[in-house]
Design a protein around this motif. Structure first.
Motif, PDB file in Angstrom:
ATOM      1  N   LYS A 170       0.838  -1.202   0.000  1.00  0.00           N
ATOM      2  CA  LYS A 170       0.000   0.000   0.000  1.00  0.00           C
ATOM      3  C   LYS A 170       0.870   1.248   0.000  1.00  0.00           C
ATOM      4  N   ASN A 171       1.929   1.189   0.763  1.00  0.00           N
ATOM      5  CA  ASN A 171       2.785   2.367   0.832  1.00  0.00           C
ATOM      6  C   ASN A 171       4.251   1.963   0.877  1.00  0.00           C
TER       7      ASN A 171
ATOM      8  N   ILE B 252       0.800   1.759  -6.585  1.00  0.00           N
ATOM      9  CA  ILE B 252       1.480   1.687  -5.288  1.00  0.00           C
ATOM     10  C   ILE B 252       1.785   3.121  -4.856  1.00  0.00           C
ATOM     11  N   ARG B 253       1.404   3.461  -3.653  1.00  0.00           N
ATOM     12  CA  ARG B 253       1.705   4.808  -3.144  1.00  0.00           C
ATOM     13  C   ARG B 253       3.150   4.843  -2.667  1.00  0.00           C
TER      14      ARG B 253
ATOM     15  N   ASP C 179       4.606  -0.322   4.165  1.00  0.00           N
ATOM     16  CA  ASP C 179       4.596  -1.792   4.045  1.00  0.00           C
ATOM     17  C   ASP C 179       5.941  -2.293   3.562  1.00  0.00           C
TER      18      ASP C 179
END
Ligand SMILES: NC(=O)c1ccc[n+]([C@@H]2O[C@H](COP(=O)([O-])OP(=O)(O)OC[C@H]3O[C@@H](n4cnc5c(N)ncnc54)[C@H](OP(=O)(O)O)[C@@H]3O)[C@@H](O)[C@H]2O)c1
Length: 321
Positions: free
Chosen positions: A4-5, A28-29, A74
């Motif tokens: 996610k990050n 994807i951030r 993550d």
């Protein structure tokens, strides 16, 4: 499952810029850490659409700040690296102390992936301080985050690199170009997009491969690289074998400059072939073979170093001329 990050250190560099584009295009951030937001933010923020990127200015040794950033991540990717030492930016600090701390904290915050970009050929280059520090860094990362993935790329090239573009500028300006070790050292140049495809594959497939050698599709000697660049910029230059004592002398002078063209340590590194060792998995073995060939890719931007620039190509010739 996709991250996610993704927290990226060194994202303003050549590999970082390409990686931000690759990851954010794939939903994807990213949070990108830089030492100087005023100087680097304009390069970083244009690599991704709004909403996919945060840019944070931080001192890389500020543990409190790193903890705060890791608590929202993550995956952590470390792309910070140097080719020469200046002041407090020593090989030990940048290649060992910092990545080791980052790996330890990433483990503590239970991140899914820790990805670190090291360099190819560091086992062999036993007399290079750069290589020794990269190797020591890898060892401490794997102690602190045993499931980390360490990528060892050969030389990385792209339109915005510091490698082919600098070489073409020098080849353009100098009547003769020095070659060390008779230009016989072998490289496996990898295009930056191929490398970022590998990093994306590692993240999206949760690969924990420990050490992965990342190479392009062909082995080319340093002399062949120069010959391909010369052909591509349509120049003839004398490639002059340089005795090593003269090379050392010039490196001693160059390394006094703020951004040295060559250091004694780099000269030692250049002695060793930069090709797969056969001891570790390669990008092909995890299903991401490199697609881009050196000569074909440099053709796309080298014409700007030719006499006439874009007009040397036929790009601007009207169809009815
Ligand atoms: N490019 C290649 O051919 C190649 C080949 C093999 C291995 N590698 C490795 O791949 C990694 C990324 O390479 P790259 O070419 O993209 O790197 P790069 O452009 O030279 O640098 C990456 C970033 O590291 C940060 N950085 C540099 N010096 C620092 C310092 N003293 N303190 C804190 N941060 C510093 C900078 O970010 P900010 O200024 O934004 O803080 C910089 O944009 C490096 O570890 C490199 O050793 C590269």
């Amino acid at each position: 499952m996709k991250a996610k990050n993704c927290l990226i250190f060194g994202g303003s560099g050549q590999i970082g810029r390409h990686l931000i584009r690759k990851l954010t295009k794939n939903n994807i951030r990213v949070t990108v850490v830089t030492r100087n937001i005023h100087q680097k933010s304009y390069i970083i923020k244009t690599q991704a659409n709004a909403g996919y990127i945060d840019i944070v200015e931080a001192n890389i040794y500020d543990e409190v700040k790193i903890r705060e950033l890791l608590s929202n991540a993550d995956t952590c990717i470390n792309l910070i690296g140097i080719l020469y030492e200046k002041g407090g930016s020593t090989f030990k600090n940048i290649h060992v102390v910092f990545p080791s701390l980052l790996a330890k904290l990433s483990k503590e915050y239970d991140l899914k992936n820790f990805i670190h970009v090291s360099a190819l050929g560091i086992n062999e280059a036993k007399d290079s301080d750069y290589a020794k520090s990269k190797l020591e860094g890898e060892k401490s990362i794997l102690i602190n985050f045993p499931m980390a993935t360490i990528l060892r790329p050969s030389v990385v090239y792209s339109v915005d690199d510091n490698f082919t573009t600098n070489l073409m500028t020098l080849l353009n300006r100098l009547p003769a170009f020095p070659i060390y070790y008779n230009g016989k050292t072998k490289f496996t140049p990898i295009h930056c997009s191929d490398l970022t495809d590998i990093i994306y594959h590692v993240i999206s497939n949760d690969i924990n491969s420990k050490i992965l050698e990342c190479v392009g599709p062909e082995e080319i000697t340093f002399k062949e690289i120069l010959q391909k660049l010369l052909k591509s910029i349509n120049k003839k230059r004398l490639l002059l074998p340089f005795p090593i004592f003269l090379a050392n002398l010039s490196a001693k002078i160059f390394q006094l400059m703020p951004k040295p063209l060559l250091t004694e340590d780099q000269l030692r590194l250049l002695k060793y072939d930069n090709i797969i060792s056969g001891k570790y998995k390669t990008n092909s073995e995890i299903g991401v073979p490199s697609k881009f060939y050196f000569e074909k890719e440099i053709e796309k931007y080298s014409f700007m170093w030719r006499e006439g620039g874009q007009f040397s190509t036929g790009k601007y010739i009207k169809k009815d001329d």
